[in-house]
Design an enzyme around this catalytic site. Structure first.
Site, PDB file in Angstrom:
ATOM      1  N   THR A 109      19.833 -18.475 103.403  1.00 45.58           N
ATOM      2  CA  THR A 109      20.045 -18.495 101.767  1.00 45.58           C
ATOM      3  C   THR A 109      19.850 -19.841 101.269  1.00 45.58           C
ATOM      4  OG1 THR A 109      22.064 -18.734 100.290  1.00 45.58           O
ATOM      5  CG2 THR A 109      22.572 -19.195 102.476  1.00 45.58           C
ATOM      6  N   ASP A 110      19.250 -19.656 100.067  1.00 46.25           N
ATOM      7  CA  ASP A 110      18.927 -20.955  99.368  1.00 46.25           C
ATOM      8  C   ASP A 110      20.314 -21.917  99.348  1.00 46.25           C
ATOM      9  OD1 ASP A 110      20.751 -19.489  97.452  1.00 46.25           O
ATOM     10  OD2 ASP A 110      19.282 -19.489  95.734  1.00 46.25           O
ATOM     11  N   GLU A 111      21.308 -21.385  99.607  1.00 48.20           N
ATOM     12  CA  GLU A 111      22.542 -22.472  99.454  1.00 48.20           C
ATOM     13  C   GLU A 111      22.466 -23.582 100.424  1.00 48.20           C
ATOM     14  OE1 GLU A 111      26.072 -21.002  98.254  1.00 48.20           O
ATOM     15  OE2 GLU A 111      25.508 -19.422  97.015  1.00 48.20           O
ATOM     16  N   TYR A 146      30.755 -22.274 103.131  1.00 46.77           N
ATOM     17  CA  TYR A 146      29.737 -21.204 103.453  1.00 46.77           C
ATOM     18  C   TYR A 146      28.474 -21.686 103.676  1.00 46.77           C
ATOM     19  CZ  TYR A 146      26.336 -17.754 102.385  1.00 46.77           C
ATOM     20  OH  TYR A 146      25.465 -16.959 102.151  1.00 46.77           O
ATOM     21  N   LYS A 160      25.974 -21.879 107.085  1.00 45.69           N
ATOM     22  CA  LYS A 160      24.697 -20.982 107.088  1.00 45.69           C
ATOM     23  C   LYS A 160      23.955 -22.165 107.613  1.00 45.69           C
ATOM     24  CE  LYS A 160      23.645 -17.345 106.215  1.00 45.69           C
ATOM     25  NZ  LYS A 160      23.714 -16.069 107.113  1.00 45.69           N
TER      26      LYS A 160
HETATM   27  P1  NAD Z   1      28.100  -9.043 103.044  1.00 45.11           P
HETATM   28  O1  NAD Z   1      29.206  -9.619 103.302  1.00 45.11           O
HETATM   29  O2  NAD Z   1      27.957  -7.889 102.346  1.00 45.11           O
HETATM   30  O3  NAD Z   1      27.953  -8.214 104.652  1.00 45.11           O
HETATM   31  C1  NAD Z   1      28.223  -8.841 105.749  1.00 45.11           C
HETATM   32  C2  NAD Z   1      28.386  -7.902 106.764  1.00 45.11           C
HETATM   33  O4  NAD Z   1      28.377  -8.426 108.193  1.00 45.11           O
HETATM   34  C3  NAD Z   1      29.352  -6.957 106.881  1.00 45.11           C
HETATM   35  O5  NAD Z   1      28.960  -5.460 107.124  1.00 45.11           O
HETATM   36  C4  NAD Z   1      30.372  -7.407 108.032  1.00 45.11           C
HETATM   37  O6  NAD Z   1      31.573  -6.405 108.434  1.00 45.11           O
HETATM   38  C5  NAD Z   1      29.423  -7.851 108.893  1.00 45.11           C
HETATM   39  N1  NAD Z   1      29.965  -8.847 109.685  1.00 45.11           N
HETATM   40  C6  NAD Z   1      30.772  -9.820 109.320  1.00 45.11           C
HETATM   41  N2  NAD Z   1      31.177 -10.685 110.441  1.00 45.11           N
HETATM   42  C7  NAD Z   1      30.561 -10.189 111.377  1.00 45.11           C
HETATM   43  C8  NAD Z   1      30.780 -10.461 112.822  1.00 45.11           C
HETATM   44  N3  NAD Z   1      31.386 -11.344 113.440  1.00 45.11           N
HETATM   45  N4  NAD Z   1      30.323  -9.589 113.701  1.00 45.11           N
HETATM   46  C9  NAD Z   1      29.472  -8.472 113.326  1.00 45.11           C
HETATM   47  N5  NAD Z   1      29.428  -8.372 111.963  1.00 45.11           N
HETATM   48  C10 NAD Z   1      29.976  -9.137 111.286  1.00 45.11           C
HETATM   49  O7  NAD Z   1      26.745  -9.782 103.029  1.00 45.11           O
HETATM   50  P2  NAD Z   1      25.309  -9.728 102.300  1.00 45.11           P
HETATM   51  O8  NAD Z   1      25.657 -10.179 100.925  1.00 45.11           O
HETATM   52  O9  NAD Z   1      24.945  -8.314 102.872  1.00 45.11           O
HETATM   53  O10 NAD Z   1      24.505 -10.902 103.166  1.00 45.11           O
HETATM   54  C11 NAD Z   1      23.952 -10.521 104.510  1.00 45.11           C
HETATM   55  C12 NAD Z   1      23.221 -11.988 104.858  1.00 45.11           C
HETATM   56  O11 NAD Z   1      22.301 -12.423 103.880  1.00 45.11           O
HETATM   57  C13 NAD Z   1      24.352 -13.031 105.183  1.00 45.11           C
HETATM   58  O12 NAD Z   1      23.798 -13.780 106.369  1.00 45.11           O
HETATM   59  C14 NAD Z   1      24.027 -13.800 103.947  1.00 45.11           C
HETATM   60  O13 NAD Z   1      24.281 -15.175 104.165  1.00 45.11           O
HETATM   61  C15 NAD Z   1      22.577 -13.395 103.639  1.00 45.11           C
HETATM   62  N6  NAD Z   1      22.212 -13.744 102.158  1.00 45.11           N
HETATM   63  C16 NAD Z   1      22.929 -13.175 101.253  1.00 45.11           C
HETATM   64  C17 NAD Z   1      22.526 -13.328  99.852  1.00 45.11           C
HETATM   65  C18 NAD Z   1      23.357 -12.464  98.778  1.00 45.11           C
HETATM   66  O14 NAD Z   1      23.016 -12.835  97.449  1.00 45.11           O
HETATM   67  N7  NAD Z   1      24.260 -11.836  98.856  1.00 45.11           N
HETATM   68  C19 NAD Z   1      21.519 -14.095  99.457  1.00 45.11           C
HETATM   69  C20 NAD Z   1      20.879 -14.698 100.661  1.00 45.11           C
HETATM   70  C21 NAD Z   1      20.993 -14.493 101.880  1.00 45.11           C
HETATM   71  O1  DAU Z   2      22.365 -17.907  96.601  1.00 45.68           O
HETATM   72  C1  DAU Z   2      22.415 -17.084  97.265  1.00 45.68           C
HETATM   73  C2  DAU Z   2      23.999 -16.666  97.746  1.00 45.68           C
HETATM   74  O2  DAU Z   2      24.400 -15.881  96.655  1.00 45.68           O
HETATM   75  C3  DAU Z   2      24.452 -15.880  98.821  1.00 45.68           C
HETATM   76  O3  DAU Z   2      23.959 -17.153 100.206  1.00 45.68           O
HETATM   77  C4  DAU Z   2      25.887 -15.665  98.975  1.00 45.68           C
HETATM   78  O4  DAU Z   2      26.230 -14.925 100.186  1.00 45.68           O
HETATM   79  C5  DAU Z   2      26.098 -14.884  97.697  1.00 45.68           C
HETATM   80  O5  DAU Z   2      27.517 -14.660  97.783  1.00 45.68           O
HETATM   81  C6  DAU Z   2      25.654 -15.571  96.488  1.00 45.68           C
HETATM   82  O6  DAU Z   2      26.565 -16.894  96.279  1.00 45.68           O
HETATM   83  P1  DAU Z   2      27.141 -17.374  94.871  1.00 45.68           P
HETATM   84  O7  DAU Z   2      28.119 -17.975  94.989  1.00 45.68           O
HETATM   85  O8  DAU Z   2      25.918 -17.838  94.062  1.00 45.68           O
HETATM   86  O9  DAU Z   2      27.459 -15.747  94.262  1.00 45.68           O
HETATM   87  P2  DAU Z   2      28.648 -15.326  93.619  1.00 45.68           P
HETATM   88  O10 DAU Z   2      28.354 -13.863  93.004  1.00 45.68           O
HETATM   89  O11 DAU Z   2      30.004 -15.559  94.304  1.00 45.68           O
HETATM   90  O12 DAU Z   2      28.514 -15.915  92.088  1.00 45.68           O
HETATM   91  C7  DAU Z   2      27.406 -16.174  91.318  1.00 45.68           C
HETATM   92  C8  DAU Z   2      27.604 -16.980  90.345  1.00 45.68           C
HETATM   93  O13 DAU Z   2      28.442 -16.622  89.243  1.00 45.68           O
HETATM   94  C9  DAU Z   2      28.314 -18.488  90.688  1.00 45.68           C
HETATM   95  O14 DAU Z   2      27.841 -19.445  89.760  1.00 45.68           O
HETATM   96  C10 DAU Z   2      29.693 -18.429  90.372  1.00 45.68           C
HETATM   97  C11 DAU Z   2      29.761 -17.334  89.341  1.00 45.68           C
HETATM   98  N1  DAU Z   2      31.062 -16.528  89.250  1.00 45.68           N
HETATM   99  C12 DAU Z   2      31.281 -15.920  90.323  1.00 45.68           C
HETATM  100  C13 DAU Z   2      32.536 -14.942  90.263  1.00 45.68           C
HETATM  101  C14 DAU Z   2      32.818 -14.086  91.478  1.00 45.68           C
HETATM  102  C15 DAU Z   2      31.681 -16.319  88.020  1.00 45.68           C
HETATM  103  O15 DAU Z   2      31.549 -17.102  87.172  1.00 45.68           O
HETATM  104  N2  DAU Z   2      32.955 -15.730  88.119  1.00 45.68           N
HETATM  105  C16 DAU Z   2      33.242 -14.939  89.043  1.00 45.68           C
HETATM  106  O16 DAU Z   2      34.275 -14.165  88.759  1.00 45.68           O
END
Ligand code: NAD
Ligand code: DAU
Length: 339
Positions: A126-128, A152, A156
């Protein structure tokens, strides 16, 4: 690469589901989906694939060494999506993030190496991990220092470093992708965009943290999945690739887009307490992926959001089952075992 055997972890989550759907549609690969079915995993997402001979679901944790070892013996390549992914949850309790994101990644790397997998091992990050930018800063580059600010992102970043160590020490062919904020179908309704869409549909308030001016770079999930597939097929072992949507928006701009698409009034917005340690801005320099992987994000934000809003409107029972907890009984109903 026809019929290649891929182990995908975390395939029942948001991005993993979209990735497996892409693989099954566009490739002949055989996919094993290892997922623990935590609260974020929804087996129903892939229910239509259950009888497909190229797809297999295995319930289990990535930190379960015995199980992972046996699955690695059958796999050629790995794509690791499994993670605890929600920043707010990591602030409440960091431990599950360390267990899965750190320990789990190391178990995958060790078992991959012991099994002599050919690879690659794609680690989805992730970019985070780069921390937070100020308004005038240039976008993150792959060689930036890692300055994670939440439990988190720290977990990562740790997993990225373990991947680097496996490459440097043992030549495990790891490729790391770091992507910005995804949105699209199947996103769990704790994240900003699905939460706001569903609250709108239910006529509830939209809780915006702080002043709403934090900036994220938004990418449609299918574009991210295509980037991960490009990394799997064309990536250079040992490389890190930034992926992003070239679409920086404040949270308020995102929420206002949702209100406009659903024809709802702005007074649904409610400013609430800020997230502790809330990163101000993310932006990605994606030129390396464009050059080496021949990849580009293709979906503009307006089109992606129209599709996303429509998906949540058309799939009301999907999110209602999550809100009610009903989705947790799918595994027992189909496999006869408790979660
Ligand atoms: P998500 O939370 O929707 O899904 C995570 C999945 O992993 C779930 O199906 C969960 O059951 C499974 N899981 C959790 N712990 C586990 C374990 N110990 N063993 C096996 N399975 C397990 O997450 P997502 O949003 O789909 O993100 C997927 C990946 O992409 C993550 O690694 C996250 O860091 C990365 N990522 C997410 C975003 C985003 O915007 N959502 C952006 C950049 C990177
Ligand atoms: O940047 C990539 C990341 O994006 C991934 O690595 C993470 O897994 C994913 O959860 C996401 O993280 P963020 O914290 O950026 O996403 P979230 O949807 O939780 O929040 C997006 C923005 O919105 C953040 O600035 C917080 C804000 N927010 C979020 C929630 C849930 C609100 O203002 N209100 C809310 O209720």
């Amino acid at each position: 690469m026809n019929n290649k055997k891929i182990l995908v972890t975390g395939g029942c989550g948001f991005i993993g589901t979209n990735f497996i759907r892409l693989l099954m549609k566009e490739r002949d690969y055989h996919v094993t989906n290892l997922d623990a079915l935590t609260y974020a995993g929804n087996l129903e997402n892939l229910a239509d694939l259950e009888k497909n001979p190229r797809y297999r679901f295995v319930k289990g944790r990535i930190e379960d060494e015995g199980l992972v070892e046996s699955l690695m013996k059958e796999a050629e390549a790995v794509v690791n999506f499994a993670a605890e992914s929600h920043v707010d949850r990591s602030i409440k309790s960091a431990r599950p993030f360390i267990t899965t994101n750190v320990m789990g990644t190391q178990v995958l790397l060790d078992c991959f190496r012991k099994a002599g997998c050919h690879g690659p091992f794609v680690h989805v990050s992730t970019d985070e991990v780069y921390g937070s930018l100020q308004k005038e800063d240039p976008p993150f580059r792959e060689n930036n220092h890692l300055r994670p600010n939440s439990p988190y992102s720290a977990s990562k970043a740790s997993s990225d470093l373990l991947c680097r160590a496996a490459w440097k020490t043992f030549q495990v062919p790891v490729i790391i992708t770091r992507c910005s904020n995804n949105y699209g179908p199947y996103q769990f309704p704790e994240k900003l965009i699905p939460l706001m869409i569903i609250n709108c549909l239910q006529g509830r308030k939209l809780p915006v943290y702080g002043d709403g001016l934090n900036i994220r770079d938004w990418i449609f999930v299918k574009d991210h999945c295509k980037g991960v597939l490009c990394a799997l097929e064309k990536g250079r072992p040992g490389a890190i690739y930034n992926l992003g949507g070239n679409c920086e928006l404040t949270n308020l701009q995102v929420v206002e887009t949702i209100l406009r698409l659903l024809g709802k009034p702005k007074d649904l917005i409610e400013f609430v307490n800020d997230r502790p340690g809330h990163d101000r801005r993310y932006a990605m320099d994606i030129r390396l992926a464009q050059r080496e992987l021949d990849w580009n994000p293709e979906t503009d934000f307006e089109t992606g959001m129209e599709k996303t809003v429509k998906w949540y409107m058309d799939n009301q029972s999907w999110w209602e089952n999550i809100l009610s907890g009903q989705y947790r009984s799918y595994y027992k109903d189909h496999y006869g075992r408790d979660l």
